[in-house]
Structures are given as structure tokens and as C-alpha cells.
Design a protein around this motif. Structure first.
Motif, PDB file in Angstrom:
ATOM      1  N   UNK A 198       4.466  12.526  18.339  1.00  0.00           N
ATOM      2  CA  UNK A 198       4.395  13.469  19.453  1.00  0.00           C
ATOM      3  C   UNK A 198       2.944  13.672  19.885  1.00  0.00           C
ATOM      4  N   UNK A 199       2.053  13.853  18.917  1.00  0.00           N
ATOM      5  CA  UNK A 199       0.625  14.034  19.197  1.00  0.00           C
ATOM      6  C   UNK A 199       0.080  12.842  19.979  1.00  0.00           C
ATOM      7  N   UNK A 200       0.383  11.640  19.520  1.00  0.00           N
ATOM      8  CA  UNK A 200      -0.129  10.429  20.179  1.00  0.00           C
ATOM      9  C   UNK A 200       0.437  10.281  21.591  1.00  0.00           C
ATOM     10  N   UNK A 201       1.710  10.580  21.777  1.00  0.00           N
ATOM     11  CA  UNK A 201       2.299  10.512  23.125  1.00  0.00           C
ATOM     12  C   UNK A 201       1.660  11.539  24.051  1.00  0.00           C
ATOM     13  N   UNK A 202       1.463  12.730  23.554  1.00  0.00           N
ATOM     14  CA  UNK A 202       0.823  13.812  24.311  1.00  0.00           C
ATOM     15  C   UNK A 202      -0.598  13.400  24.702  1.00  0.00           C
ATOM     16  N   UNK A 203      -1.340  12.851  23.745  1.00  0.00           N
ATOM     17  CA  UNK A 203      -2.701  12.391  24.007  1.00  0.00           C
ATOM     18  C   UNK A 203      -2.712  11.256  25.026  1.00  0.00           C
ATOM     19  N   UNK A 204      -1.756  10.354  24.957  1.00  0.00           N
ATOM     20  CA  UNK A 204      -1.734   9.226  25.897  1.00  0.00           C
ATOM     21  C   UNK A 204      -1.499   9.708  27.326  1.00  0.00           C
ATOM     22  N   UNK A 205      -0.855  10.860  27.487  1.00  0.00           N
ATOM     23  CA  UNK A 205      -0.618  11.410  28.823  1.00  0.00           C
ATOM     24  C   UNK A 205      -1.855  12.107  29.388  1.00  0.00           C
ATOM     25  N   UNK A 206      -2.559  12.875  28.572  1.00  0.00           N
ATOM     26  CA  UNK A 206      -3.669  13.667  29.122  1.00  0.00           C
ATOM     27  C   UNK A 206      -5.039  13.072  28.844  1.00  0.00           C
ATOM     28  N   UNK A 207      -5.143  12.205  27.868  1.00  0.00           N
ATOM     29  CA  UNK A 207      -6.441  11.621  27.556  1.00  0.00           C
ATOM     30  C   UNK A 207      -6.320  10.276  26.898  1.00  0.00           C
ATOM     31  N   UNK A 208      -5.764   9.292  27.618  1.00  0.00           N
ATOM     32  CA  UNK A 208      -5.488   7.998  26.989  1.00  0.00           C
ATOM     33  C   UNK A 208      -6.740   7.281  26.469  1.00  0.00           C
ATOM     34  N   UNK A 209      -7.904   7.631  27.000  1.00  0.00           N
ATOM     35  CA  UNK A 209      -9.137   6.971  26.561  1.00  0.00           C
ATOM     36  C   UNK A 209      -9.995   7.910  25.725  1.00  0.00           C
ATOM     37  N   UNK A 210      -9.332   8.769  24.948  1.00  0.00           N
ATOM     38  CA  UNK A 210     -10.045   9.770  24.148  1.00  0.00           C
ATOM     39  C   UNK A 210      -9.704   9.634  22.658  1.00  0.00           C
ATOM     40  N   UNK A 211     -10.179   8.557  22.015  1.00  0.00           N
ATOM     41  CA  UNK A 211      -9.900   8.399  20.583  1.00  0.00           C
ATOM     42  C   UNK A 211     -10.603   9.451  19.720  1.00  0.00           C
ATOM     43  N   UNK A 212     -11.508  10.228  20.322  1.00  0.00           N
ATOM     44  CA  UNK A 212     -12.198  11.284  19.583  1.00  0.00           C
ATOM     45  C   UNK A 212     -11.311  12.505  19.334  1.00  0.00           C
ATOM     46  N   UNK A 213     -10.198  12.586  20.023  1.00  0.00           N
ATOM     47  CA  UNK A 213      -9.300  13.731  19.872  1.00  0.00           C
ATOM     48  C   UNK A 213      -8.436  13.511  18.629  1.00  0.00           C
ATOM     49  N   UNK A 214      -8.667  14.330  17.603  1.00  0.00           N
ATOM     50  CA  UNK A 214      -7.982  14.155  16.314  1.00  0.00           C
ATOM     51  C   UNK A 214      -7.223  15.394  15.860  1.00  0.00           C
ATOM     52  N   UNK A 215      -7.606  16.592  16.358  1.00  0.00           N
ATOM     53  CA  UNK A 215      -6.975  17.832  15.907  1.00  0.00           C
ATOM     54  C   UNK A 215      -6.232  18.489  17.067  1.00  0.00           C
ATOM     55  N   UNK A 216      -5.237  19.313  16.721  1.00  0.00           N
ATOM     56  CA  UNK A 216      -4.394  19.948  17.733  1.00  0.00           C
ATOM     57  C   UNK A 216      -5.190  20.792  18.719  1.00  0.00           C
ATOM     58  N   UNK A 217      -6.157  21.568  18.240  1.00  0.00           N
ATOM     59  CA  UNK A 217      -6.921  22.429  19.154  1.00  0.00           C
ATOM     60  C   UNK A 217      -7.645  21.608  20.213  1.00  0.00           C
ATOM     61  N   UNK A 218      -8.220  20.470  19.809  1.00  0.00           N
ATOM     62  CA  UNK A 218      -8.902  19.609  20.785  1.00  0.00           C
ATOM     63  C   UNK A 218      -7.913  19.079  21.817  1.00  0.00           C
ATOM     64  N   UNK A 219      -6.732  18.699  21.370  1.00  0.00           N
ATOM     65  CA  UNK A 219      -5.726  18.171  22.287  1.00  0.00           C
ATOM     66  C   UNK A 219      -5.262  19.251  23.276  1.00  0.00           C
ATOM     67  N   UNK A 220      -5.034  20.456  22.790  1.00  0.00           N
ATOM     68  CA  UNK A 220      -4.615  21.542  23.678  1.00  0.00           C
ATOM     69  C   UNK A 220      -5.695  21.868  24.707  1.00  0.00           C
ATOM     70  N   UNK A 221      -6.947  21.916  24.259  1.00  0.00           N
ATOM     71  CA  UNK A 221      -8.041  22.194  25.193  1.00  0.00           C
ATOM     72  C   UNK A 221      -8.179  21.083  26.228  1.00  0.00           C
ATOM     73  N   UNK A 222      -8.025  19.835  25.808  1.00  0.00           N
ATOM     74  CA  UNK A 222      -8.085  18.715  26.746  1.00  0.00           C
ATOM     75  C   UNK A 222      -6.948  18.810  27.763  1.00  0.00           C
TER      76      UNK A 222
END
Length: 149
Positions: free
Chosen positions: A115-139
Motif C-alpha cells: 500500500x505504501x509503495x502504491x501510494x508513493x508511486x501516485x504522489x511521488x514516483x521519483x522520490x526514493x528518499x521517502x521511507x517513513x509514513x510521515x514523509x509520505x503523508x506530507x508529500x
């Protein structure tokens, strides 16, 4: 009773999951979503989502009881006082600090990794630096309101 400005989450995101109230992470964000839900201005955000359930469970507070307090127009300080008076799970300052630090650094577990990876691919597909939930939510908050990932 203090007056509060209803958070309009159709115009801007709620506060960061890293914002603090009484030393606790997540409470300010949850309060923004609760107030916006009451006002019908929650947009894509959901009060009492799994993230809110994390802090509600840690506190031992019922989501609907908290929503009733928010509907009364109470400000953050008044809500914190209500939480402290009504929480079933009392914590020391050290326990609050440890829980909050854990929340800030929470990574996806085996059940949420996909779920995390799918969510990240939608909002920040070129952001491999995003590793924790808080960073993903802020992004996601940033991108949802016109920012570029």
C-alpha cells in the motif's frame, strides 16, 4: 470557550503528522480533520482513519466523543485538557515522547508495504528518499495542493 477557525481541507491540508499538542504527534492533524468533517469541508481527508485510530488507541479516547467536543467549538488547548481528563490510557512524559518518536519514524510493516509503495508511486514516483509514513503523508499533502514532487 475559545473560538476556532474551521479548517477547510478543500483549500489546504491539515497540519503535519509531526505537529504536536501536549507532546503528542498526530493530534493536531486529527483535530483539523475532525473540525473539517463537522463543517463538511474535509475534502479527501477522513476523520477517524487508521492513522487517527493510532493516537486514539494510544490515548484510550473514543472518536465520536472527541468529535462531540470539537463540535462544541473548543480550541486545541481545551481539547487537550478534555483528552487529559478523559483518556483511559494515562502516559508519562517519557512514554509520550517515545510513542511520538516512534510515530515520526514509523516505516511500513509487512502488511502495509505494498500500500505504501502504491501510494508513493501516485504522489511521488521519483522520490526514493521517502521511507517513513510521515514523509509520505506530507508529500501527498503538498502534491495534492499543487506542489511538485
Amino acid at each position: 470557550m475559545s473560538t476556532t477557525t474551521t479548517t477547510d481541507l478543500t483549500q489546504h491540508p491539515p497540519r503535519s503528522p509531526r505537529s504536536r499538542l501536549g507532546g503528542y504527534a498526530l493530534i493536531p492533524r486529527m483535530l483539523d480533520k475532525g473540525r473539517a468533517t463537522i463543517a463538511g469541508k474535509h475534502g479527501e481527508y477522513h476523520y477517524n482513519c487508521p492513522l487517527d485510530e493510532r493516537i486514539l488507541g494510544f490515548l484510550g479516547i473514543d472518536a465520536e466523543a472527541l468529535k462531540t467536543e470539537l463540535a462544541a467549538g473548543k480550541g486545541d488547548g481545551e481539547i487537550l485538557a478534555w483528552i487529559q481528563a478523559n483518556q483511559k490510557n494515562k502516559h508519562t512524559p517519557a512514554e509520550i515522547a517515545a510513542w511520538t518518536l516512534g510515530q515520526d519514524n514509523r516505516v511500513p510493516d509487512d502488511d502495509s508495504r505494498e500500500f505504501f509503495q502504491n501510494y508513493l508511486s501516485q504522489c511521488g514516483p521519483n522520490r526514493p528518499d521517502i521511507k517513513v509514513w510521515d514523509d509520505l503523508l506530507e508529500l501527498d499533502d503538498y502534491v495534492s495542493f499543487g506542489g511538485k514532487a
